[in-house]
Design a protein around this motif. Structure first.
Motif, mmCIF file in Angstrom:
data_model
loop_
_atom_site.group_PDB
_atom_site.id
_atom_site.type_symbol
_atom_site.label_atom_id
_atom_site.label_comp_id
_atom_site.label_asym_id
_atom_site.label_seq_id
_atom_site.Cartn_x
_atom_site.Cartn_y
_atom_site.Cartn_z
ATOM 1 N N THR A 251 -22.733 7.401 -28.969
ATOM 2 C CA THR A 251 -23.672 7.327 -27.858
ATOM 3 C C THR A 251 -24.334 8.676 -27.654
ATOM 4 N N CYS B 196 -26.273 9.020 -24.656
ATOM 5 C CA CYS B 196 -26.729 8.909 -23.270
ATOM 6 C C CYS B 196 -26.448 10.190 -22.500
ATOM 7 N N PRO C 102 -19.851 9.524 -21.715
ATOM 8 C CA PRO C 102 -19.896 8.213 -22.368
ATOM 9 C C PRO C 102 -19.320 7.120 -21.464
ATOM 10 N N TYR D 16 -19.693 1.417 -26.565
ATOM 11 C CA TYR D 16 -20.203 2.349 -25.565
ATOM 12 C C TYR D 16 -21.665 2.026 -25.248
ATOM 13 N N GLN E 24 -25.427 2.337 -24.898
ATOM 14 C CA GLN E 24 -26.368 3.046 -25.758
ATOM 15 C C GLN E 24 -27.656 3.379 -25.009
#
Length: 600
Positions: free
Chosen positions: A580, A582, A586, A595, A597
């Motif tokens: 990920t 982000c 996470p 996870y 995305q």
């Protein structure tokens, strides 16, 4: 001379390519099936090893390491003696004769033999050292803490000077143990007596030290492999990582160069002592039995070929399939920033200004149960006054001024003030909060931390860790969605996470000298980010990030932030590299199978 170098290169290959990876694999099995613990770090290591299986494990490993180290010493010293006296020899025969010399361990002083060959010699590695343990070092977190003390530089220098003098006086111990067949204690006495009259060797040792220091710090900085890097995953890193390949080639080249220096030093020792009584044997005392492997394989050529091809294909598919990392790396200022007093509001703001993602802080509880930022339990290092923090109220602490050895001054802040400062900082830096609970303060520390984090809505900007596993377990039970890790200064290089573990950390923060490829691969396989402390050099930061480190904790937050941001600007962020990307920590999907995305 060629025979000696040939033997030494083969022995190094034998140790690094076979023995060390095999021992690493066996250690993992031992930890998983015998000790049956997921992660064994810090003080838990000692308690686990004090069990009967643990003691047996220690004794077996100590014997294996000491035997292989001493066999190499015996072989090299014997071959050097024969070469010096222009006598022909066969290195295989010399090596086999070394097994007879293991009788030197049948003595009450075997513990001192272990300390000398396994710890003291590799610490300085100026004369000859073994391929099994070419070097050891005092952990960086210990030397860094010493340097931060008043007169810390003098104390550290004095410590190293004492160890160097001890090492130099005992440099002839292998010489007398092998050639004269004397006991370790007697060899120590003879070595000291010899070094009292060997002025040239003192100068040679100092010269070798200067050359090694210059090569290590200015010519090849941060490019040497550790013994722990030679494990089951060595080939994977060699193939997949260009940085690791470069380090490997430099390691090989430097090892060959230094082998010549080491052997040259042994020749000088032989020439400098004329009246030594040589009582050792140079021939093997038993016959070795050879197994004709080639003939047996030829008899079953087709079957052997099929088995080999299938095994190789399965091995490649399994071995080179590397798990992606969980998240992009974080830049973390250790105790704020080195430009200000540690654990101060000024340090947090400096780390924020330097572009760090987080400022790491240590928290403890005062006498009147208020959480404040402080690393030491005693305030003498920072205030010059011999006062224990837990004996002071907040009001009394606010009257004190803390100061580092650069002359920067500050006041001891509360955790609440630190959260407010971070939240209102221009870049809104996050905090990595390390619990350092004193006796009886654990539950109140966790309760107040939760109350403050939630009062200021700071959960999405705060990470938590501790060397006290009970503290992080307690926090995880109360707030399992927070980003909570474990801080370690030692490990066996193996990690096994089980779903029924009482505490599954979101990350581990580990001391720099304990990092190795085995640990990093096990962490990847368990989707466990690894943060390393304390690192400040740009080249070292890039090296660790290329190896798969997910967070750099350093005193100089400007260097750390620069290195991390430079790496993130160049790294590939696809699914094969990161699970990920982000913003923030996470987050698992609703089914907890993957996870969340974000757009890459």
């Amino acid at each position: 001379m060629k025979e000696i170098i040939k033997f030494e290169c083969l022995y190094k290959l034998f140790c690094t390519a076979l023995v060390l990876p095999l021992l690493s694999l066996l250690t993992g099995w031992f930890m998983k099936y015998v000790i049956q613990d997921s992660i064994v770090y810090n003080f838990d290591i000692f308690f686990r090893l004090l069990t009967i299986p643990g003691m047996i494990f220690i004794l077996i490993y100590a014997f294996i390491f000491l035997s292989l180290v001493y066999l190499e010493y015996v072989s090299i010293y014997k071959m050097a003696y024969l070469c010096q006296h222009q006598q022909p020899f066969n290195w295989r025969s010399i090596f086999y004769s070394g097994f007879h010399e293991l009788k030197a361990f049948k003595t009450p002083s075997v513990l001192f033999i272990f300390i000398y060959f396994i710890l003291l010699n590799p610490l300085w590695h100026l004369g000859f050292v073994s391929s099994m343990i070419p070097r050891v070092s005092i952990p960086n977190f210990i030397t860094n803490e010493i340097l931060k003390m008043n007169m810390g530089s003098v104390l550290a220098l004095s410590l190293y000077l004492i160890l160097f003098i001890l090492y130099a006086f005992l440099i002839f111990v292998p010489f007398y143990m092998i050639y004269s067949q004397t006991s370790f204690i007697k060899s120590c006495k003879l070595s000291i007596r010899t070094m009292l009259h060997q002025r040239k060797i003192w100068f040679i040792l100092i010269g070798i030290f200067i050359v090694y220091y210059l090569l290590e710090n200015y010519v090849f900085p941060h490019y040497f492999l550790n013994v722990s890097d030679f494990n089951f995953y060595f080939l994977r890193y060699f193939v997949l990582s260009s940085t690791f390949r470069m380090r490997t080639f430099l390691f090989i080249g430097f090892s060959v160069l230094w082998t010549v220096v080491e052997i040259g030093f042994i020749f000088f020792q032989i020439r400098s002592v004329k009246d030594v009584d040589v009582n050792c044997t140079f021939e093997q005392t038993y016959k070795s039995h050879k197994i004709d492997v080639k003939t047996r394989i030829k008899r079953h050529k087709l079957a052997a070929s099929i088995i080999s091809c299938c095994s190789l294909g399965a091995f490649i598919l399994f071995y080179f399939n590397q798990e992606p990392l969980l998240h992009l790396p974080y830049a973390i200022g250790h105790r704020g920033d080195i430009s200000q007093v540690e654990n101060s509001l000024e340090g947090i703001l400096a780390a924020d200004a330097n572009g760090a993602d987080f400022a790491e802080i240590d928290i403890q509880m005062t006498k009147d149960k208020i959480l404040v930022l402080c690393h030491d339990t005693n305030l003498k290092r920072l205030t010059g006054k011999d006062i224990n923090l837990q004996d002071c109220t907040l009001e009394e602490l606010k009257e004190l001024t803390i100061q580092d050895h650069y002359g920067h001054q500050a006041k001891i802040p509360t955790l609440e003030e630190a959260i407010q400062t971070a939240k209102n900082a221009p870049n809104q830096i996050g905090l990595l909060i390390e619990f350092k609970p004193l006796e009886g303060d654990r539950e109140e520390t966790i309760r107040q931390t939760i109350e403050l984090i939630e009062r200021y809505d700071f959960a999405d900007k705060a990470m938590f860790m501790s060397m006290d596993v009970q503290s992080v377990e307690m926090l995880a039970k109360e707030r399992d969605d927070w980003w909570i890790g474990y801080c370690a200064f030692g490990n066996f290089g193996r990690i096994q996470i089980r779903l029924n573990d009482p505490f599954i950390p979101d990350f581990i923060a580990i001391e720099e000298s304990a990092i190795n490829t085995q640990l990093l691969e096990d962490a990847r396989n368990n989707v466990l980010p690894v943060y390393v402390w304390t690192v400040d050099d740009i080249d070292a930061i890039q090296d660790y990030l290329n190896m798969g480190i997910s967070g750099i904790i350093g005193d100089a937050s400007d260097q750390v932030a620069y290195g991390v941001h430079q790496f993130k600007a160049q790294v590939n962020t696809d699914d094969e590299h990161y699970k990920t990307t982000c913003f923030g920590f996470p987050q698992l999907t609703k089914d907890e199978y993957d996870y969340v995305q974000c757009e890459r």
